[in-house]
Design a protein around this motif. Sequence first.
Motif, short mmCIF file in Angstrom:
data_model
loop_
_atom_site.label_atom_id
_atom_site.label_comp_id
_atom_site.label_asym_id
_atom_site.label_seq_id
_atom_site.Cartn_x
_atom_site.Cartn_y
_atom_site.Cartn_z
N MET A 162 2.44 14.39 1.20
CA MET A 162 1.76 14.83 0.37
C MET A 162 1.04 13.34 -0.45
N LEU A 163 1.73 12.25 -0.41
CA LEU A 163 1.20 11.06 -0.74
C LEU A 163 0.16 10.66 0.01
N LEU A 164 0.07 10.81 1.45
CA LEU A 164 -1.06 10.53 2.05
C LEU A 164 -2.31 11.39 2.05
N ASN A 165 -1.94 12.79 1.88
CA ASN A 165 -2.93 13.78 1.32
C ASN A 165 -3.71 13.18 0.16
N ALA A 166 -2.82 12.90 -0.98
CA ALA A 166 -3.35 12.59 -2.14
C ALA A 166 -4.57 11.17 -2.00
N LEU A 167 -3.87 10.28 -0.95
CA LEU A 167 -4.69 9.02 -0.79
C LEU A 167 -6.10 9.43 0.20
N PHE A 168 -5.85 10.26 1.07
CA PHE A 168 -6.83 10.37 1.94
C PHE A 168 -7.98 11.16 1.33
N LEU A 169 -7.51 12.08 0.44
CA LEU A 169 -8.69 12.84 -0.42
C LEU A 169 -9.66 12.01 -1.30
N PHE A 170 -9.46 10.95 -1.55
CA PHE A 170 -10.47 10.05 -2.11
C PHE A 170 -10.72 8.79 -1.47
N SER A 171 -10.66 9.01 -0.16
CA SER A 171 -11.09 7.65 0.52
C SER A 171 -12.45 8.05 1.25
N ARG A 172 -13.39 7.21 1.29
CA ARG A 172 -14.76 7.52 1.94
C ARG A 172 -14.56 7.48 3.43
N ASP A 173 -13.81 6.51 3.68
CA ASP A 173 -13.28 6.52 5.41
C ASP A 173 -11.98 6.49 5.54
N SER A 174 -11.15 7.42 5.86
CA SER A 174 -9.62 7.40 5.74
C SER A 174 -9.30 7.22 7.13
N GLY A 175 -10.11 6.71 8.36
CA GLY A 175 -9.74 6.27 9.45
C GLY A 175 -8.98 5.13 9.65
N PHE A 176 -9.43 4.21 8.76
CA PHE A 176 -8.52 2.90 8.93
C PHE A 176 -7.14 3.14 8.36
N LEU A 177 -6.99 4.19 7.60
CA LEU A 177 -5.55 4.33 7.21
C LEU A 177 -4.65 4.95 8.13
N PHE A 178 -5.35 6.07 8.86
CA PHE A 178 -4.64 6.68 9.89
C PHE A 178 -4.29 5.63 10.89
N THR A 179 -5.05 4.40 11.29
CA THR A 179 -4.82 3.48 12.15
C THR A 179 -3.78 2.67 11.79
N ILE A 180 -3.67 2.30 10.55
CA ILE A 180 -2.61 1.55 9.79
C ILE A 180 -1.19 2.20 9.73
N LEU A 181 -1.15 3.68 9.46
CA LEU A 181 -0.05 4.26 9.27
C LEU A 181 0.56 4.94 10.63
N GLU A 182 -0.08 5.03 11.61
CA GLU A 182 0.24 6.02 12.72
C GLU A 182 1.08 4.97 13.78
N GLU A 183 0.61 4.19 14.32
CA GLU A 183 1.39 3.29 15.29
C GLU A 183 2.30 2.35 14.82
N PRO A 184 1.94 1.57 13.82
CA PRO A 184 2.83 0.63 13.23
C PRO A 184 4.04 1.25 12.54
N MET A 185 3.83 2.48 12.11
CA MET A 185 5.30 3.52 11.64
C MET A 185 6.08 3.33 12.81
N GLU A 186 5.57 3.81 14.12
CA GLU A 186 6.60 4.16 15.15
C GLU A 186 7.13 2.60 15.58
N ILE A 187 6.33 1.53 15.32
CA ILE A 187 6.84 0.23 15.93
C ILE A 187 7.93 -0.31 15.03
N PHE A 188 7.56 -0.46 13.62
CA PHE A 188 8.41 -0.95 12.86
C PHE A 188 9.32 -0.28 11.95
N SER A 189 9.31 1.13 12.28
CA SER A 189 10.65 1.91 11.60
C SER A 189 11.79 2.12 12.45
N GLY A 190 11.62 1.30 13.60
CA GLY A 190 12.76 1.41 14.55
C GLY A 190 12.99 2.73 15.36
N VAL A 191 12.06 3.43 15.90
CA VAL A 191 11.87 4.58 16.41
C VAL A 191 12.42 4.35 17.86
#
Length: 269
Positions: A162-191
């Motif tokens: 829901m938080l990401l939905n709220a952020l992505f709704l008001f971003s002109r180009d949300s592609g960079f957020l997807f890049t930041i939050l996808e792979e780094p989450m897998e790497i740094f969260s201890g998956v």
Amino acid sequence: MINFFKAMKAEMLKQHKVYFHSKVIYVSLFIWPVLSFISAYFSFKPFNIGSSTVSYLNGKNLLIFILLGYICMSFFRSLVQSAWNFSFERISGTLEYIYLSPVNRLAVILGNALSSLFESVWVMAVFSISIFILKHQYLNINIPAAIITFLLMVLMAIMWGMLLNALFLFSRDSGFLFTILEEPMEIFSGVKVPTTIFPLWAKCISLIFPLTYALDAIRKVFLTGYNLGEVKSFIICSIFIILFMFILINVCLKLGEKHAKKTGNMTLF
């Protein structure tokens, strides 16, 4: 309250028809995480895991350890992707219609998150349960703690979406957020690799992602039988994170709508 649930149900149905219109979609939802899981497992298989300094990891339960990481990751990953897809609502003009209507904004993004969550992860969940049954001898589960930690993980995933939905709704180009939050989450969260063996700078980054806290608690509960008292700190922390994200969601929605009313433009950033 009735209108809230009607709006949520309508958004869930819309998302289902738009993104899950074919059974072939579920094949890809199954193959992608399973291939990632298999790749991670055989990457670590040659090493002497028995000498690991992590209390709940050894050579025998490596399969379960990694699988728990990927089943939790599938919850959060599906919501990152759904938020990215939802940002196209603005491009197609659907977002303007939503804001012109009296529909509850929170109900819309909640419906989007719930639809994407349960549509995307159930195939991976079935696969994981099958592996757990086959490898049950390596599990040491405390049932009450497992139920509570799993439910809190799901709630954090929904709030994260829901938080990401709220952020992505008001971003002109949300592609960079997807890049930041996808792979780094897998790497740094201890998956794949426990955060306890990370260097200090990586541990600091891992604290950003709610998945980090949920994954550590779930592994302790499923692999070493931690009880509710032993995961008390996670329960308190997760409740705080859920409330904090809920506040941020409402702030983002109100900020975006205020900007739209003032300028007539849905693009905030």
